[in-house]
Design a protein around this motif. Structure first.
Motif: not given
Length: 146
Positions: A5, A20, A22, A96
């Motif tokens: 993350k 946010a 990946d 994260f």
């Protein structure tokens, strides 16, 4: 860490956006939150007449909170601490794994100083540029993730 993350903080001393995604470079960015610190932008307040200060304009130390420049710097530091707190809470929630920060050099320095050690260890990259007015759809082209 292909599914890591990743948070991306893009901002300046008066506004910021947190995204946010990946860790894949082609992944879409989703907006987590927007932040505004109007006190950092209130130039008219900074520039209005201040009470007489016998040390104003002298070399007796840094600008005081009541002087325009000192007030501006104080507000920039407050916003950096506010954003740092958001990142700390995100770290504590495991929201994260890695962090990318893009901010103008002066504010980026303030942010770096405000970051906790645990968040600082998650910083993958920091970019000394102001992308605060770049539309969200164009940010992935401007902010490198790898």
């Amino acid at each position: 860490m292909a599914d890591a993350k990743l948070w991306i903080l893009v901002g300046n001393a008066s506004r910021a956006r947190l995204f946010a995604t990946d860790a894949k470079a082609e992944a879409d960015w989703s907006l987590v939150e927007e932040f505004h610190h109007d006190e950092s932008r209130a130039k008219s307040e900074f520039l209005r007449d201040q009470p007489d200060n016998p040390n104003a304009g002298t070399l007796h130390g840094p600008p005081g909170e009541n002087e325009p420049q000192g007030r501006r710097e104080l507000e920039h530091e407050r916003f950096a601490r506010e954003l740092s707190g958001v990142l700390d809470r995100g770290h504590d929630r495991h929201a994260f794994d890695k962090l990318v920060i893009a901010a103008p050099p002066e504010f980026l320095g303030r942010l770096r100083k405000a970051l906790s050690t645990r968040v600082r260890q998650r910083v993958l990259l920091d970019v000394g540029s102001d992308y605060s007015t770049v539309p969200a759809r164009d940010l992935p082209e401007r902010v490198p993730l790898l």
